[in-house]
Design an enzyme around this catalytic site. Structure first.
Site, PDB file in Angstrom:
ATOM      1  N   ASP A 191       0.829  -1.200   0.000  1.00 13.40           N
ATOM      2  CA  ASP A 191       0.000   0.000   0.000  1.00 13.40           C
ATOM      3  C   ASP A 191       0.872   1.263   0.000  1.00 13.40           C
ATOM      4  OD1 ASP A 191      -2.794   0.985   0.371  1.00 13.40           O
ATOM      5  OD2 ASP A 191      -1.974   1.859   2.207  1.00 13.40           O
TER       6      ASP A 191
ATOM      7  N   GLU B 218       1.598  -0.403  -5.035  1.00 12.30           N
ATOM      8  CA  GLU B 218       0.639   0.638  -5.367  1.00 12.30           C
ATOM      9  C   GLU B 218       1.422   1.939  -5.400  1.00 12.30           C
ATOM     10  OE1 GLU B 218      -3.219   3.087  -3.791  1.00 12.30           O
ATOM     11  OE2 GLU B 218      -1.596   2.530  -2.458  1.00 12.30           O
TER      12      GLU B 218
HETATM   13  C1  NOJ Z   1      -4.577   2.992  -0.692  1.00  9.36           C
HETATM   14  C2  NOJ Z   1      -5.727   2.079  -0.528  1.00  9.36           C
HETATM   15  O1  NOJ Z   1      -6.043   1.494  -1.769  1.00  9.36           O
HETATM   16  C3  NOJ Z   1      -6.876   2.899   0.038  1.00  9.36           C
HETATM   17  O2  NOJ Z   1      -8.069   2.163   0.044  1.00  9.36           O
HETATM   18  C4  NOJ Z   1      -6.504   3.379   1.418  1.00  9.36           C
HETATM   19  O3  NOJ Z   1      -7.495   4.231   1.920  1.00  9.36           O
HETATM   20  C5  NOJ Z   1      -5.167   4.108   1.403  1.00  9.36           C
HETATM   21  N1  NOJ Z   1      -4.171   3.468   0.609  1.00  9.36           N
HETATM   22  C6  NOJ Z   1      -4.627   4.247   2.807  1.00  9.36           C
HETATM   23  O4  NOJ Z   1      -4.145   3.025   3.263  1.00  9.36           O
END
Ligand code: NOJ
Length: 553
Positions: A201, A243
């Protein structure tokens, strides 16, 4: 290169345990429920599952606010249930990736509780503090409109703490070697329990320098290599899927020039161009995005996707392009989110037009990377715009026409199942679609099979062919003397295109691998294709030898 890098040619299915299947009737999905649905997932043909966060959490950001990294949230089951699940997945040849959310914890995490209660605490330096509110506290919010600041005062700590996301998600001080060591320990723990890697993440924020006096945070890319080395030492074929919504020129820094950092990254650049292409019928910016992101190490791979669990982020399109996508797919303010995106699911965006849905998924599966599907996409699930923020597209899986779509026997599902109307569980559900050979579900299964039979896409070099029509995208993939060619018509009207395949006599015959209907080149080596509105064609590229053999028969 030996082709056993499984992620180069996989099909990933992303789901949230909480909303997939409830086995004990408490209204909340759980691992035992998921376990019962493994054969369904396996039947789809996917070979990896990405699980959204399921660790112990107050659940204020759908689990992206973890309060214990080493446990399953009791609402979803136990660690024992988790291991049963990874074992069941492995028996079916399915790998499991899990979310790794280590940019921040929940404020409820004992580390943070400890840190805030005592300036001398061992954990104090695990977070980012400031005596004064930094001047840039009102900049850089990830959730504009909902999130007010990135620095919040904590009464107990008597200091401000930094949070890139919501105020209940304090950022970890990832530069602290103890924090880094803990991140490795977390990875090591789950690897031991049967996972094949992580969707990491918020990677750009994990590696960014953090602190009150940091004006322009630099990325600490070396950290990515540390994560990868550790993982590969523990389990050779495990991966990290990052990500990282960054501009193309930064991609290589994440993959590592020598392929020594992240094995995979989500391709947000292509994602946004793809939605612009669908909205405008103009394939050129998409072709450009494919070319602009083609540079990656041989072992690196893109994760390609249409919609995910977040809003469709259009932040990197030009203002004009963004407005075009908004006007086509999310004209109402209620459909938009955080000033940059659309929060709807794909099927409602495309007005449930089967031709356009097939076009979109066929495009996704033909892009240079590994397709990542979201649960419910395979049956064309809709959204519930009465739910706040991103929850509208996170409703429970629709299994059957039984109450609550067969998701739970409880009267109060964790989120309401979509009911009534075009997308209600009464019409859109797995049980019904399973019986219909032409359903979206069965069509998706066939698409997955076709994609798996075309390894050129995952492994090969991608060339964009010139078709002379701005609305037609033709991609050729070459790998080990084999080629496939995939053509998409984004126009809402039929068109005729001509093109050369461009690899000598290999290309004189295009063998249709989807529906039948081959194409033979004319004397000048040109193909002429008549394409219906929103048509897609998948071909294996054959040569003279094919033609001769056919004539002999
Ligand atoms: C990216 C995630 O996909 C999202 O859903 C989340 O709110 C944020 N990161 C914070 O972790």
């Amino acid at each position: 290169m030996i082709n056993d890098l499984w992620y180069k040619n996989a099909v990933v299915y992303c789901l949230s345990v909480e909303t997939f299947m409830d086995s004990n009737g408490d209204g909340i999905g759980d691992f035992q429920g998921l376990q019962r649905r493994l054969d369904y997932i396996s039947g789809l043909g996917v070979n990896a599952i990405w699980l959204m966060p399921f660790q112990t959490s107050p659940g204020r950001d759908d689990g992206y606010d973890v309060s214990d990294y080493y446990n399953v949230d009791p609402r979803y089951g136990t660690l024992g249930d988790f291991v049963e699940f990874t074992h069941g997945a492995r028996q079916r040849g399915i790998r499991v990736l899990i979310d790794l959310v280590v940019n921040h914890t929940s404020t409820q995490h004992p580390w943070f509780q400890n840190a805030r209660s005592d300036p001398e605490s061992y954990y104090r330096d695990w977070y980012i503090w400031s005596d004064k509110k930094p001047a840039n506290a009102n900049e850089g919010m990830v959730f504009p409109g909902v999130q007010k600041t990135t620095w919040t005062y904590d009464e107990k700590a008597r200091q401000y703490y930094f949070h890139r996301f919501y105020e209940f998600q304090p950022d970890l001080n990832t530069s602290n070697p103890h924090v880094q060591a803990e991140i490795l320990k977390i990875m090591g723990f789950w690897i031991q329990l049967g996972v094949s890697g992580f969707r990491m993440d918020a990677v750009p924020f994990v590696i960014a320098e953090k602190g009150a006096d940091v004006k322009k945070p630099r990325e600490q890319f070396a950290m990515l290599r540390v994560f990868r080395e550790f993982l590969q030492w523990r389990l050779g074929d495990s991966i990290i899927l990052a990500e990282a919504n960054v501009v193309p020129k930064e991609n290589l820094a994440y993959f590592g020039d020598d392929g020594d950092r992240m094995q995979m990254m989500f391709n947000f650049h292509v994602n946004q161009a793809l939605f612009y292409a669908l909205a405008s019928g103009d394939a050129r910016p998409l072709a450009k995005a494919i070319v602009n992101t083609s540079d990656r190490p041989e072992t690196g791979q893109w994760g390609m996707f249409l919609r995910n669990h977040d809003e469709l982020d259009l932040g990197r399109l030009t203002e004009k392009q963004r407005q075009k996508v908004f006007s086509e797919f999310g004209p109402d303010k209620n459909m938009q989110l955080y000033d940059r995106g659309i929060r709807r699911r794909l099927a409602p965006m495309l007005e449930n037009d089967r031709r356009r849905l097939e076009l979109a998924y066929s495009l996704l599966f033909s892009l240079p990377g590994t397709p990542v599907l979201r649960y419910g996409d395979e049956i064309g699930m809709g959204d519930d715009l009465s739910l706040p923020e991103r929850n509208c597209a996170r409703t429970p899986m629709q299994w059957s026409a039984e109450p609550h779509g067969g998701f739970t026997k409880n009267d109060k599902p964790v989120l309401p199942v979509i009911s009534g109307g075009l997308f209600g569980f009464e019409h859109i559900n797995v049980a019904e679609q399973r019986r219909d050979p032409n359903s979206m579900l069965n069509w998706t299964e066939r698409l997955i099979r076709m994609r798996k039979e075309a390894p050129e896409i995952g492994w090969g070099a991608c060339t964009v062919l010139n078709t002379g029509d701005t609305g037609v995208l033709a991609l050729r993939y070459d790998w080990r003397d084999n080629s496939v060619l995939i053509v998409h018509n984004l126009n809402s009207k039929p068109v005729e295109v001509t093109f050369v395949v461009g690899i000598g006599e290999h290309g004189d015959l295009l063998i249709d691998i989807a529906d039948g209907g081959n194409s033979e080149a004319d004397a000048n080596g040109r193909h002429r294709l008549l394409l219906d509105a929103y048509a897609y064609r998948w071909f294996r590229v054959g040569g003279l030898d094919y033609l001769l053999r056919r004539k002999e028969v």
